[in-house]
Design an enzyme around this catalytic site. Structure first.
Site, short mmCIF file in Angstrom:
data_model
loop_
_atom_site.label_atom_id
_atom_site.label_comp_id
_atom_site.label_asym_id
_atom_site.label_seq_id
_atom_site.Cartn_x
_atom_site.Cartn_y
_atom_site.Cartn_z
CG ASP A 215 0.37 -3.14 -7.73
OD1 ASP A 215 0.98 -3.27 -8.81
OD2 ASP A 215 0.91 -2.71 -6.69
CG ASP A 217 -2.61 -6.09 -4.21
OD1 ASP A 217 -2.43 -5.09 -4.94
OD2 ASP A 217 -1.73 -6.53 -3.45
CD1 TRP A 277 6.86 -5.93 -2.82
CD2 TRP A 277 8.54 -5.41 -1.46
NE1 TRP A 277 6.42 -4.92 -2.01
CE2 TRP A 277 7.45 -4.59 -1.14
CE3 TRP A 277 9.74 -5.28 -0.72
CZ2 TRP A 277 7.49 -3.62 -0.14
CZ3 TRP A 277 9.79 -4.32 0.27
CH2 TRP A 277 8.66 -3.51 0.56
CD GLU A 280 8.43 -2.10 -8.54
OE1 GLU A 280 7.26 -2.07 -8.11
OE2 GLU A 280 9.35 -2.68 -7.94
CG ASP A 281 7.48 1.75 -6.16
OD1 ASP A 281 8.67 1.53 -5.88
OD2 ASP A 281 6.54 1.46 -5.39
CG MET A 307 -3.51 -4.66 -0.39
SD MET A 307 -1.80 -4.45 0.14
CE MET A 307 -1.22 -3.38 -1.18
CG HIS A 310 -1.70 -10.79 -1.23
ND1 HIS A 310 -0.33 -10.94 -1.31
CD2 HIS A 310 -1.96 -9.51 -1.60
CE1 HIS A 310 0.21 -9.80 -1.73
NE2 HIS A 310 -0.76 -8.92 -1.90
NE ARG A 312 6.52 -9.90 1.52
CZ ARG A 312 6.40 -8.71 0.95
NH1 ARG A 312 6.66 -8.57 -0.33
NH2 ARG A 312 6.01 -7.67 1.66
#
Length: 371
Positions: A215, A217, A277, A280-281, A307, A310, A312
């Site tokens: 990712d 971030d 969101w 998937e992981d 991280m 930010h 969303r």
């Protein structure tokens, strides 16, 4: 008086004549001596035979062959013509060490200082166009593609490049950085972008045998967390600050992970049907478990990540069907993965610090309203 003067003049003339004769004799002697030396010099060449005089290249070839103990002469008697002229060869570099000596350890990571791309580029003069790097002093065992799913995160990308390029260089990696940019404003699909990155990186360099999926971030807080692939899939981001520097649950495989090319193909890549969101992981974790592999992790002391905060993305809301999909990984992993991904490449742009690949990955299916 005249007789005396005439006798003196006669004696002077005789003396001059004798000196001239003596000079002539010395010149003749010297001439024949030099001639004899030249004759002896050329007689040494005549002993080699007429062929060498006609073919001087053959002479030099023959003499050079004789100076090498394993050289062989041509059976035809003619000079051998090499198939290609030998050029300068690059020196053989030693293998890169398993534990690179230049690692720092714990790093101070902050996201408050301005970070223009020009500054990051100046800090990494050894990184080539497209974000490629090869250590100048050793030969790495792997070629690593770092894949970043991306959209509207330019601010985060600058910090990621600022911290990660020096870390990867200190780790003595041969690597390339690929930013897979989702075109349009439809729902984000992280796992599908990672599948695209895997395929597109291999199109550019078939030598890639290790893939790090990160990712944009997340920044590691310790450069001893080596971005390499091993015998088992690797989960790097095991202690994020947003989770209190601990693993949120045993099956968590998000953030930053690494798989070899063989491991990625064994699980049929990542799922393409997780729009929005989350989920998937966990599906990837199930795929790894179903194929009999186990996840390796670094020590929690070096697996810490910070991280970049930010807001969303409004187009990255939670997938309402993610929990149902996770429970059916065994049924879906064979049909949904790297073999079924569909996309269109819109642009490939090689920047000084990374390769940007903008793709159209389609639109998500219509979900029934909740409630």
């Amino acid at each position: 008086m005249s007789r005396l003067l005439g006798g003196t003049l006669e004696r002077v003339c005789k003396a001059v004549l004798l000196l001239c004769l003596l000079h002539f004799l010395v010149a003749v002697i010297l001439y024949f001596d030099v001639y004899a030396q030249h004759l002896a010099f050329f007689s040494r060449f005549s002993a080699r035979g007429p062929a060498h005089a006609l073919h001087p290249a053959a002479s030099s070839s023959s003499s050079s062959n004789c100076s090498r103990p394993n050289a062989t002469a041509s059976s035809s008697g003619l000079p051998e013509v090499p198939s290609a002229l030998p050029g300068p060869t690059a020196p053989m570099l030693p293998p890169c060490p398993d534990s690179p000596p230049g690692l720092v350890g714990r790093l101070l990571i902050e996201f408050t200082s301005p970070m223009p791309l020009e500054r990051v580029q100046r800090e990494n003069p050894g990184v080539l166009m497209g974000g490629r790097y090869t250590p100048p002093d050793c030969t790495p065992a792997q070629t690593v593609a770092v894949i970043i799913p991306f959209r509207h995160r330019e601010h985060h990308l600058r910090y990621w490049l600022h911290y990660l390029h020096p870390i990867l260089r200190r780790q003595r990696l041969r690597y390339g950085v690929y930013v897979i940019n989702q075109h349009g404003e439809d729902t984000f699909n992280r796992a599908k972008l990672l599948n695209v990155g895997f395929l597109e990186a291999l199109k550019e360099d078939a030598a890639y045998d290790c893939f790090i999926f990160s990712d944009v971030d997340l920044v590691p807080m310790d450069d001893r967390n080596l971005y390499r692939c091993g015998d088992q899939p690797r989960h790097f981001a095991i202690a994020m600050d947003k989770f209190g520097f601990r693993l949120p649950y045993a099956g968590y495989f998000g953030g930053v992970s690494g798989l070899s090319k063989a491991q990625f193909l064994k699980i049929n890549g990542f799922p393409n049907e997780y729009w929005g969101w989350g989920g998937e992981d966990d599906d990837i974790f199930n795929r790894i478990s179903l194929t009999g592999m186990k996840i390796s992790r670094p020590d929690i002391r070096i697996g810490r990540y910070r991280m970049i905060k930010h807001d969303r993305d409004k187009h990255n809301e939670p997938n309402p069907q993610r929990f149902t999909k996770i429970q059916n990984t065994k049924l879906t992993m064979k049909r949904d993965g790297i073999g079924s991904v569909r996309y269109q490449v819109l642009e490939v742009s090689r920047q000084p610090l990374f390769t940007n690949i903008t793709v159209d990955i389609g639109r998500p299916p219509s979900w029934p309203p909740r409630g």
